[in-house]
Design a protein around this motif. Structure first.
Motif, PDB file in Angstrom:
ATOM      1  N   ILE A  67       0.865  -1.177   0.000  1.00 22.06           N
ATOM      2  CA  ILE A  67       0.000   0.000   0.000  1.00 22.06           C
ATOM      3  C   ILE A  67       0.899   1.224   0.000  1.00 22.06           C
ATOM      4  O   ILE A  67       1.850   1.314   0.778  1.00 22.06           O
ATOM      5  CB  ILE A  67      -0.975   0.020   1.201  1.00 22.06           C
ATOM      6  N   MET A  68       0.633   2.140  -0.922  1.00 30.20           N
ATOM      7  CA  MET A  68       1.407   3.371  -1.049  1.00 30.20           C
ATOM      8  C   MET A  68       0.669   4.501  -0.340  1.00 30.20           C
ATOM      9  O   MET A  68      -0.523   4.709  -0.573  1.00 30.20           O
ATOM     10  CB  MET A  68       1.623   3.705  -2.525  1.00 30.20           C
ATOM     11  N   ALA A  69       1.382   5.215   0.525  1.00 27.32           N
ATOM     12  CA  ALA A  69       0.800   6.310   1.302  1.00 27.32           C
ATOM     13  C   ALA A  69       1.426   7.616   0.829  1.00 27.32           C
ATOM     14  O   ALA A  69       2.619   7.843   1.029  1.00 27.32           O
ATOM     15  CB  ALA A  69       1.058   6.097   2.793  1.00 27.32           C
ATOM     16  N   PHE A  70       0.622   8.464   0.189  1.00 27.25           N
ATOM     17  CA  PHE A  70       1.199   9.663  -0.415  1.00 27.25           C
ATOM     18  C   PHE A  70       0.781  10.937   0.304  1.00 27.25           C
ATOM     19  O   PHE A  70      -0.301  11.017   0.881  1.00 27.25           O
ATOM     20  CB  PHE A  70       0.814   9.757  -1.900  1.00 27.25           C
ATOM     21  N   ARG A  71       1.670  11.920   0.280  1.00 34.02           N
ATOM     22  CA  ARG A  71       1.363  13.271   0.726  1.00 34.02           C
ATOM     23  C   ARG A  71       0.299  13.859  -0.185  1.00 34.02           C
ATOM     24  O   ARG A  71       0.300  13.617  -1.374  1.00 34.02           O
ATOM     25  CB  ARG A  71       2.622  14.137   0.616  1.00 34.02           C
ATOM     26  N   HIS A 105      -0.537  -0.137 -12.172  1.00 31.28           N
ATOM     27  CA  HIS A 105      -1.616   0.716 -11.686  1.00 31.28           C
ATOM     28  C   HIS A 105      -1.868   0.352 -10.230  1.00 31.28           C
ATOM     29  O   HIS A 105      -1.161  -0.505  -9.654  1.00 31.28           O
ATOM     30  CB  HIS A 105      -2.871   0.489 -12.546  1.00 31.28           C
ATOM     31  N   ALA A 106      -2.855   0.978  -9.605  1.00 35.86           N
ATOM     32  CA  ALA A 106      -3.176   0.678  -8.207  1.00 35.86           C
ATOM     33  C   ALA A 106      -4.640   0.990  -7.941  1.00 35.86           C
ATOM     34  O   ALA A 106      -5.203   1.940  -8.502  1.00 35.86           O
ATOM     35  CB  ALA A 106      -2.290   1.499  -7.263  1.00 35.86           C
ATOM     36  N   HIS A 107      -5.265   0.185  -7.080  1.00 36.12           N
ATOM     37  CA  HIS A 107      -6.557   0.559  -6.522  1.00 36.12           C
ATOM     38  C   HIS A 107      -6.322   1.748  -5.587  1.00 36.12           C
ATOM     39  O   HIS A 107      -5.291   1.821  -4.925  1.00 36.12           O
ATOM     40  CB  HIS A 107      -7.167  -0.594  -5.745  1.00 36.12           C
ATOM     41  N   PHE A 108      -7.277   2.653  -5.527  1.00 35.02           N
ATOM     42  CA  PHE A 108      -7.078   3.837  -4.693  1.00 35.02           C
ATOM     43  C   PHE A 108      -8.332   4.129  -3.891  1.00 35.02           C
ATOM     44  O   PHE A 108      -9.455   3.836  -4.316  1.00 35.02           O
ATOM     45  CB  PHE A 108      -6.702   5.054  -5.547  1.00 35.02           C
ATOM     46  N   LEU A 109      -8.127   4.691  -2.703  1.00 31.28           N
ATOM     47  CA  LEU A 109      -9.240   5.115  -1.856  1.00 31.28           C
ATOM     48  C   LEU A 109      -9.530   6.580  -2.135  1.00 31.28           C
ATOM     49  O   LEU A 109      -8.614   7.401  -2.233  1.00 31.28           O
ATOM     50  CB  LEU A 109      -8.890   4.936  -0.383  1.00 31.28           C
ATOM     51  N   TYR A 110     -10.817   6.926  -2.287  1.00 31.52           N
ATOM     52  CA  TYR A 110     -11.179   8.322  -2.514  1.00 31.52           C
ATOM     53  C   TYR A 110     -12.413   8.678  -1.694  1.00 31.52           C
ATOM     54  O   TYR A 110     -13.221   7.820  -1.340  1.00 31.52           O
ATOM     55  CB  TYR A 110     -11.414   8.598  -4.006  1.00 31.52           C
ATOM     56  N   VAL A 152      -5.590  -7.738   0.318  1.00 33.07           N
ATOM     57  CA  VAL A 152      -5.114  -9.114   0.509  1.00 33.07           C
ATOM     58  C   VAL A 152      -5.062  -9.891  -0.801  1.00 33.07           C
ATOM     59  O   VAL A 152      -4.097 -10.604  -1.081  1.00 33.07           O
ATOM     60  CB  VAL A 152      -6.009  -9.856   1.525  1.00 33.07           C
ATOM     61  N   ASN A 153      -6.086  -9.722  -1.632  1.00 32.62           N
ATOM     62  CA  ASN A 153      -6.229 -10.605  -2.798  1.00 32.62           C
ATOM     63  C   ASN A 153      -6.219  -9.899  -4.152  1.00 32.62           C
ATOM     64  O   ASN A 153      -6.267 -10.571  -5.185  1.00 32.62           O
ATOM     65  CB  ASN A 153      -7.533 -11.409  -2.672  1.00 32.62           C
ATOM     66  N   GLY A 154      -6.172  -8.574  -4.161  1.00 33.60           N
ATOM     67  CA  GLY A 154      -6.237  -7.858  -5.425  1.00 33.60           C
ATOM     68  C   GLY A 154      -5.004  -8.074  -6.289  1.00 33.60           C
ATOM     69  O   GLY A 154      -3.913  -8.382  -5.804  1.00 33.60           O
ATOM     70  N   THR A 155      -5.179  -7.901  -7.589  1.00 37.18           N
ATOM     71  CA  THR A 155      -4.067  -8.045  -8.526  1.00 37.18           C
ATOM     72  C   THR A 155      -3.273  -6.755  -8.665  1.00 37.18           C
ATOM     73  O   THR A 155      -2.287  -6.708  -9.403  1.00 37.18           O
ATOM     74  CB  THR A 155      -4.586  -8.465  -9.911  1.00 37.18           C
ATOM     75  N   LEU A 156      -3.712  -5.706  -7.982  1.00 37.90           N
ATOM     76  CA  LEU A 156      -3.015  -4.432  -7.985  1.00 37.90           C
ATOM     77  C   LEU A 156      -2.751  -3.990  -6.549  1.00 37.90           C
ATOM     78  O   LEU A 156      -3.523  -4.333  -5.639  1.00 37.90           O
ATOM     79  CB  LEU A 156      -3.853  -3.359  -8.688  1.00 37.90           C
ATOM     80  N   PRO A 157      -1.688  -3.209  -6.316  1.00 34.65           N
ATOM     81  CA  PRO A 157      -1.478  -2.644  -4.976  1.00 34.65           C
ATOM     82  C   PRO A 157      -2.561  -1.618  -4.647  1.00 34.65           C
ATOM     83  O   PRO A 157      -3.440  -1.328  -5.473  1.00 34.65           O
ATOM     84  CB  PRO A 157      -0.094  -1.982  -5.083  1.00 34.65           C
ATOM     85  N   LEU A 158      -2.482  -1.049  -3.451  1.00 33.89           N
ATOM     86  CA  LEU A 158      -3.382   0.021  -3.029  1.00 33.89           C
ATOM     87  C   LEU A 158      -2.589   1.318  -2.908  1.00 33.89           C
ATOM     88  O   LEU A 158      -1.370   1.296  -2.697  1.00 33.89           O
ATOM     89  CB  LEU A 158      -4.026  -0.288  -1.680  1.00 33.89           C
ATOM     90  N   ILE A 159      -3.295   2.436  -3.028  1.00 33.43           N
ATOM     91  CA  ILE A 159      -2.690   3.743  -2.787  1.00 33.43           C
ATOM     92  C   ILE A 159      -3.728   4.625  -2.108  1.00 33.43           C
ATOM     93  O   ILE A 159      -4.915   4.569  -2.432  1.00 33.43           O
ATOM     94  CB  ILE A 159      -2.180   4.372  -4.105  1.00 33.43           C
ATOM     95  N   ALA A 160      -3.278   5.423  -1.127  1.00 36.02           N
ATOM     96  CA  ALA A 160      -4.209   6.263  -0.371  1.00 36.02           C
ATOM     97  C   ALA A 160      -3.445   7.415   0.265  1.00 36.02           C
ATOM     98  O   ALA A 160      -2.221   7.365   0.420  1.00 36.02           O
ATOM     99  CB  ALA A 160      -4.929   5.449   0.708  1.00 36.02           C
ATOM    100  N   ALA A 161      -4.192   8.459   0.649  1.00 41.64           N
ATOM    101  CA  ALA A 161      -3.621   9.634   1.318  1.00 41.64           C
ATOM    102  C   ALA A 161      -3.945   9.560   2.803  1.00 41.64           C
ATOM    103  O   ALA A 161      -5.101   9.746   3.191  1.00 41.64           O
ATOM    104  CB  ALA A 161      -4.187  10.916   0.721  1.00 41.64           C
TER     105      ALA A 161
END
Length: 475
Positions: A67-71, A105-110, A152-161
């Motif tokens: 999971i990527m945590a961005f500013r 690419h990545a799944h992202f929370l918005y 846990v099971n996705g084919t892409l990582p996650l990214i969120a702020a």
């Protein structure tokens, strides 16, 4: 008069991710043109991108869950992150001779609120790009469950702020929310239960904006506009001299000192008007600037104190209407108020609005309009949660001048009932994306799962370590 939601709405439904590779390819193809036409960004550069390339390879080979945590300093951040994944990472992979599968690419929370002001098309597009909608002011079980499953099971990582929202500051990070840390531990827990050996890591990502050419003239023009709207004139020569004499750093230029004086004057004028507004019309008791109790406070410190008192009063006005207790941080209070307002506008207790009688509909509309008005106070506060009163004084760069002036523009625009998202562009910018050092969540698992108290403390400690890591990426 602020723009209001004047009619009751159906329940705010969760928008499930429906990732569509074709939509992604189209948006990646359009991305350079979108950046050129929709932002003031001229160039995007990456530092330490090889670290992200390595993590993508480990993710794709089943060694890590990422999971990527961005500013999140700007509304332009999604464009920058999309460019990072669509262009900079593939370029880095080719340079390092690392084979990566498409799509990168990545799944992202918005925020579920984005489609409310941007339009339904945003929800449709974000869903097809793999986005997961989250309601920030409550425990969004469906959104969190979806994010947990994909982590846990996705084919892409996650990214969120982890800040949860933009704060308008390139060099101040708002206190982080604990959601990313908790998702990390949940992922480890699910992997352990499934007997899987992947490691779980959080990757900090910093984003900073710098003007290609310092837009001093555009900044001066914007300040003149704000001064006109506020009903004040520009700083005089005597005011300029006063700032130059009182400022401890003699290296300030005449232009910097003059703009600083005007910024202070504008801020003081707006603050005084808002203090009178909440005292006279909302009957709030504002603690006056500290004088006898703490005479050592500087002008900047007194300004910051008055601002915090004002923000507290604005939140109290909304909290008193919704019957909420004033507890937690300013950000916590804003989130609860947002959810309380949504509960009155997007009525989950009314499944079929067309079944309401005209009288019932009228009453429901009145409640929605009142809730929208009370949320307006919270929106004013949101823009100023990270304002310290020292930001420009400590480092008078064009970026800090611009960021502070644009925050004032946001406030003045919102008060006038205009669109606060149509920010003026002061000049072309270049963006620096810095990839940090991964933080292992798996290494903290033994402490987390010991007992309930240690689990809570582990989430707190991990959140603080992530905050420190993101702060270290400010250049």
């Amino acid at each position: 008069m602020p723009a209001l939601m004047t009619q009751v709405q159906p329940p705010l439904e969760f928008i499930p991710p429906r990732f569509n590779p074709g939509v992604l390819r189209l948006m990646q193809w359009l991305l350079p043109a979108l950046i050129r036409t929709q932002t003031g960004i001229e160039q995007i550069q990456g530092r330490n991108v090889e670290q992200l390339v390595d993590l993508y390879q480990q993710f794709q080979t089943g060694k890590v869950r990422l999971i990527m945590a961005f500013r999140h300093p700007s509304t332009y951040d999604p464009f920058c992150l999309a460019y990072l994944l669509a262009h900079l990472v593939p370029q880095g992979a080719r340079k390092q001779h690392v084979p990566l599968r498409s799509p990168i690419h990545a799944h992202f929370l918005y925020d579920r609120g984005i489609p409310l002001w941007a339009g339904e098309w945003a929800g449709w597009l974000y869903s097809r790009l793999g986005g997961i909608s989250i309601q920030r002011g409550k425990i969004d079980r469906q959104g969190l469950r979806t994010a947990r499953e994909l982590f846990v099971n996705g084919t892409l990582p996650l990214i969120a702020a982890p800040e949860g929202a933009t704060n308008g500051h390139g060099e101040i990070i708002s206190p982080l929310e604990p959601g990313i840390a908790q998702l990390g531990f949940w992922c480890v827990e699910d992997l352990v239960k499934a007997g899987r050996s992947e490691s779980v890591v959080i990757l900090p990502i910093g984003i900073q904006y710098h003007y290609v050419d310092a837009p001093w003239e555009a900044l001066d023009s914007l300040l003149q506009q704000l001064e006109t709207v506020a009903g004040i004139s520009s700083a005089s020569g005597s005011g300029l001299l006063e700032v130059k004499l009182n400022h401890p750093d003699p290296s300030w230029t005449e232009r910097e000192a003059g703009l600083y004086q005007r910024l202070l004057s504008l801020g003081e004028h707006i603050l005084s008007l808002m203090e009178e507004f909440y005292t006279r019309f909302y009957h709030q008791t504002l603690i006056p600037p500290v004088a006898a109790e703490a005479p050592v406070l500087s002008g900047n410190e007194q300004f910051a104190l008055r601002l915090q008192v004002l923000l507290d009063a604005a939140l109290r006005v909304a909290e008193q209407y919704f019957g909420l207790m004033a507890k937690g941080s300013v950000i916590d209070r804003c989130r609860r108020l947002e959810q309380a307002g949504w509960d009155c506008i997007y009525r989950e207790d009314i499944k079929q609005l067309e079944n309401l009688s005209p009288l019932e509909r009228g009453l429901a509309d009145a409640i929605a309009a009142e809730a929208s008005l009370r949320m307006w106070h919270m929106r004013l506060v949101e823009s100023f949660v990270s304002v310290t009163g020292r930001y420009v004084r400590e480092k008078p760069t064009i970026e800090r001048f611009a960021e502070t002036t644009l925050l004032m523009w946001d406030l003045v625009t919102r008060i006038q009932g205009k669109n606060p998202f149509a920010r003026p562009s002061l000049g072309k910018q270049q963006v620096q994306i810095t990839i940090g050092t991964p933080i292992s969540v798996s290494d903290r698992w033994d402490t987390y799962q010991a007992n309930r108290r240690s689990a809570k403390q582990s989430v707190t400690d991990l959140t603080q370590d992530l905050q420190t890591a993101l702060e270290s990426l400010i250049l």
